[in-house]
Design a protein around this motif. Structure first.
Motif, short mmCIF file in Angstrom:
data_model
loop_
_atom_site.label_atom_id
_atom_site.label_comp_id
_atom_site.label_asym_id
_atom_site.label_seq_id
_atom_site.Cartn_x
_atom_site.Cartn_y
_atom_site.Cartn_z
N TYR A 1 0.85 -1.20 0.00
CA TYR A 1 0.00 0.00 0.00
C TYR A 1 0.88 1.24 0.00
CZ TYR A 1 -3.75 3.24 1.26
OH TYR A 1 -4.66 4.27 1.26
N GLN A 2 0.63 2.12 -0.95
CA GLN A 2 1.33 3.40 -0.99
C GLN A 2 0.34 4.49 -1.36
OE1 GLN A 2 4.85 3.27 -3.47
NE2 GLN A 2 5.36 1.19 -2.75
N TRP A 3 0.36 5.56 -0.59
CA TRP A 3 -0.55 6.69 -0.79
C TRP A 3 0.13 7.75 -1.64
CZ3 TRP A 3 -5.58 7.75 0.27
CH2 TRP A 3 -5.99 9.09 0.19
N HIS A 4 -0.63 8.27 -2.60
CA HIS A 4 -0.12 9.36 -3.43
C HIS A 4 -0.81 10.66 -3.02
CE1 HIS A 4 1.33 11.72 -6.74
NE2 HIS A 4 0.11 11.96 -7.19
N PRO A 5 -0.10 11.60 -2.39
CA PRO A 5 -0.72 12.86 -2.00
C PRO A 5 -0.93 13.76 -3.21
CG PRO A 5 1.61 12.89 -1.44
CD PRO A 5 1.33 11.52 -1.99
N ALA A 6 -2.19 14.11 -3.42
CA ALA A 6 -2.53 15.02 -4.53
C ALA A 6 -3.72 15.88 -4.13
CB ALA A 6 -2.84 14.22 -5.80
N GLY A 7 -3.61 16.49 -2.93
CA GLY A 7 -4.72 17.31 -2.44
C GLY A 7 -5.97 16.47 -2.27
N GLU A 8 -7.11 17.04 -2.63
CA GLU A 8 -8.36 16.32 -2.47
C GLU A 8 -8.52 15.18 -3.47
OE1 GLU A 8 -11.71 18.87 -3.06
OE2 GLU A 8 -10.72 20.01 -4.63
N GLN A 9 -7.62 15.09 -4.44
CA GLN A 9 -7.64 13.99 -5.41
C GLN A 9 -6.68 12.88 -5.00
OE1 GLN A 9 -9.93 14.04 -7.81
NE2 GLN A 9 -10.53 16.05 -7.01
N GLY A 10 -6.08 12.97 -3.83
CA GLY A 10 -5.13 11.97 -3.39
C GLY A 10 -5.76 10.59 -3.23
N GLY A 11 -4.93 9.57 -3.31
CA GLY A 11 -5.42 8.21 -3.16
C GLY A 11 -4.27 7.23 -3.27
N PRO A 12 -4.55 5.96 -3.03
CA PRO A 12 -3.49 4.95 -3.11
C PRO A 12 -3.08 4.66 -4.55
CG PRO A 12 -5.59 3.90 -2.63
CD PRO A 12 -5.84 5.38 -2.60
N VAL A 13 -1.78 4.56 -4.79
CA VAL A 13 -1.29 4.16 -6.11
C VAL A 13 -0.86 2.69 -6.09
CG1 VAL A 13 -0.63 6.45 -6.87
CG2 VAL A 13 0.99 5.10 -5.53
#
Length: 711
Positions: free
Chosen positions: A667-679
């Motif tokens: 599991y890795q999270w991609h920070p992209a503001g309110e569009q962030g999510g796991p990649v």
């Protein structure tokens, strides 16, 4: 009050983890030790359902979402009451009637007769509100300084001797004003409503370290030199409080005895008792005798001077419905299938409602055939600044009504907002004992401690969720342990069952909640709670949710197992989802059978005396072993060994070891503001190791399954 865990956090901020060769961490088990707990997972691991923004509930609680929510494997469910946090009265059944002659105002009572199924219910804002802010949408305001002399704050009539059957001196009502900085004060102006106070006292906080009111409650008050008033006249009173101004940030008006001047043209006793104030001014009288007000008056909680009050009258009108918030309907909640495993934990309104409306709700549930057993009495009285005596008085009135309906109901609370430091209240008349001590004494002195059957609190340990997560995780066991120790020292009976009715990383949205840190903290909360004797734990965040950056530090997240799209459908799972499934479906065995939690000793894996590794050992119903091992070190992996202290007894059976692991590799999270999510979002990986030791990766959750013991 000092908080050692906070001081320790400051001391640890210089620590930066560095990669090293794998250290061996050894877990030692004594199979002959007395179990720390025996529990049935299906009765112990629960989750909660809450209120939401208008129009969201039906989209959340629908087929596809419900199926995914059930699949996580939780047993008991709780219903959370957002109206208590929003300073609102709850029309749990939209069908009902007001007490007023016009049928459109007064005190609300929902219908108990089943009719159309209740799928949505609403809160109604209170036009006699006194506190400026709240813990919900925070879009209300105080009537004490709204600049409108036609509006007024009024205290809760159910705290008057007419209902408490005890002298009003036992329930003084109050207003606390936060001026935001120390200002010179020598006068007060009060525009009274009806009834007014005949005896009252103006006080100021003498604790120079008192900060904003939510975190640092003032524990030292002094009366202004001329602040004792015994001949209050009502109307508009301007009183000089001191010959020379006193500098103060927090000022308190303590209401001690009310006058018998009922509001005109009312026959409802509830409308005629308590205290009412239209506008409150605090400041100075200049050399010309003119009052200079230091309070900002506005119909906006963010602009007006912050007010905090002891209680609020639940009187309201049909026009006061909150259009922005809704609660799941009780029939929809029961009909969702989420609570099919047994009677859910159900709240009744207490702080901003009437005992009659609470009783009507339980009567309705029983008529509908909905299982009901455990009742949480209100929610978060500490967040609403209620004194334990006032909460106790309301508690007993509601308890009397509920037990007339069903004497077997189990009642509890108080549902503390935070058990870290928020369970202490402002001292009144030199009363400085802790909240729980005072509450339990209140019940005992009336012979009613038998009405308090379980204790509840919420667990969100880190307000600063933008801080260094690995340090916070390292401190977590000590924080929870010290909180429980403090509660017991403060009067919580050790034999009383207790529950965590909500738990998550923080009460504020941030990245840690949707990343590995959130999965680690939630899993550890479950293990620690069992270890400390919890009867039940309820995870908060089962419903799909959007992420947010509540602390404005570009850290987007939420207490959520599922991320929602714009239609509130599930678009992705989070790390906390995988952690919850690991607990419910990999760590435990048959969910309906008794499990034993055994003590463990851990050698290795510490920093500054704080553990980087936590472990919880279960003896499963088939006599095999299941270990939950958490590596909270963000950099270092460890080699895990297990020893059994049983030289003359059984020894671990040889053979392969079954592992289920979840880490950043899955599991890795991609920070992209309110569009962030796991990649990367693969979920836990199961494998077999030929023998111990095994490697536990950095920032990981591992379940180790061992065979039965061989003699």
């Amino acid at each position: 009050m000092n908080h050692p865990h906070r001081l320790l956090l400051i001391a640890l901020t210089a620590w930066v983890p560095t990669a090293t060769a794998n250290e061996t961490v050894t877990i030692t088990l004594d199979p002959n030790a007395k179990p720390l707990a025996t529990f049935v997972p299906a009765d112990t691991f629960g989750a909660g359902i809450d209120g939401h923004e208008a129009g969201v509930t039906r989209r959340l609680l629908r087929g596809a979402n419900l199926a995914r929510m059930k699949d996580v494997g939780f047993g008991p469910f709780s219903y959370r009451l957002r109206t208590e946090l929003a300073v609102e009265s709850w029309h749990w059944n939209p069908a009902g009637h007001f007490s007023g002659a016009d049928g459109k105002s007064g005190y609300w009572l929902s219908d108990t007769t089943p009719g159309r199924p209740i799928d949505i219910s609403y809160g109604y804002r209170l036009p006699r509100r006194g506190t400026s802010g709240d813990q919900a949408n925070n879009d209300g305001y105080s009537r004490l300084d709204d600049g409108d002399a036609a509006s007024f704050w009024k205290s809760n009539p159910y705290l008057d001797q007419h209902f408490t059957h005890e002298d009003n001196a036992r329930h003084p009502q109050w207003v606390v004003v936060d001026l935001k900085e120390p200002l010179p004060i020598d006068a007060v102006r009060i525009q009274w409503g009806q009834p007014h106070a005949r005896a009252w006292r103006m006080e100021y906080c003498t604790n120079l370290h008192a900060d904003y009111v939510e975190n640092r409650i003032c524990n030292a008050w002094a009366a202004f030199p001329q602040g004792e008033i015994a001949d209050g006249q009502g109307g508009t009173e301007t009183r000089r409080l001191a010959a020379e101004p006193v500098k103060a940030r927090f000022v308190r008006l303590l209401l001690l005895q009310h006058a018998a001047d009922a509001a005109p043209a009312t026959s409802d006793i509830r409308d005629s008792i308590g205290y009412a104030i239209r506008e409150l001014g605090i400041g100075t009288i200049d050399e010309k005798g003119v009052f200079q007000d230091r309070i900002t008056h506005a119909k906006d909680a963010r602009r007006q001077t912050a007010m905090f009050v002891s209680s609020t009258d639940p009187w309201h009108t049909a026009k006061d419905r909150d259009p922005d918030t809704e609660q799941p309907g009780l029939d929809a909640f029961y009909g969702s299938g989420l609570s099919d495993t047994g009677a859910p934990l159900i709240p009744v309104p207490l702080l901003y409602d009437t005992p009659e409306n609470a009783g009507a709700m339980i009567a309705y549930l029983k008529r509908q055939g909905h299982p009901v057993l455990q009742i949480e009495m209100g929610e978060e009285p500490d967040g609403q600044y209620a004194t334990p005596e006032d909460y106790g008085a309301l508690y007993l009135q509601v308890a009397t009504v509920l037990h007339q309906i069903d004497p077997k109901l189990q009642l509890g609370g108080p549902g503390f907002q935070t058990a870290i430091d928020g369970y202490r209240s402002w001292p009144i008349n030199d009363e400085k004992r802790p909240w729980m001590t005072r509450f339990m004494d209140y019940l005992r002195s009336r012979g009613r401690e038998g009405d308090f059957n379980f204790f509840t609190f919420e667990w969100y340990p880190f307000d600063d969720c933008c801080g260094e997560a690995s340090l916070q995780l390292a401190m977590h066991p000590r924080i929870l342990g010290s909180v429980l120790e403090g509660l017991r020292a403060d009067g919580l009976p050790r034999t009383l069952p207790w529950m965590i009715t909500e738990y998550g990383y923080s009460a504020f949205g941030c990245r840690a909640e949707v990343d590995i840190e959130g999965a680690l903290l939630n899993a550890e909360t479950v293990g620690l709670a069992l270890q400390e004797g919890a009867a039940r734990v309820y995870l908060y965040g089962l419903e799909p949710a959007e992420i947010m950056d509540e602390l404005n530090c570009n850290s987007w997240g939420n207490n959520a197992l599922f991320l929602a799209d714009e239609q509130m459908s599930i678009r992705s799972t989070t790390a906390t989802y995988h952690g919850a499934r690991l607990i419910n479906q990999d760590w435990v065995g048959p969910p309906d059978a008794p499990h034993q939690l055994l003590p463990v000793a851990i050698a290795g894996g510490t920093v500054f005396g704080l553990p980087r590794v936590s472990a919880f050992a279960l003896r499963l119903p088939d006599d095999t072993w299941s270990l939950l091992v958490l590596n909270k070190d963000p950099t270092n992996a460890y080699d895990l060994a297990v020893d059994f202290l049983a030289p003359k007894g059984p020894t671990p059976a040889p053979g392969a070891v079954a592992l289920t692991q979840f880490s950043r590799g899955q599991y890795q999270w991609h920070p992209a503001g309110e569009q962030g999510g796991p990649v990367v979002n693969q979920g836990p990986v199961a494998r077999t190791a030929p023998a111990l030791p095994v490697t536990i990766p950095a920032y990981s959750l591992t379940v180790v399954r061992l065979g039965a013991l061989a003699h």
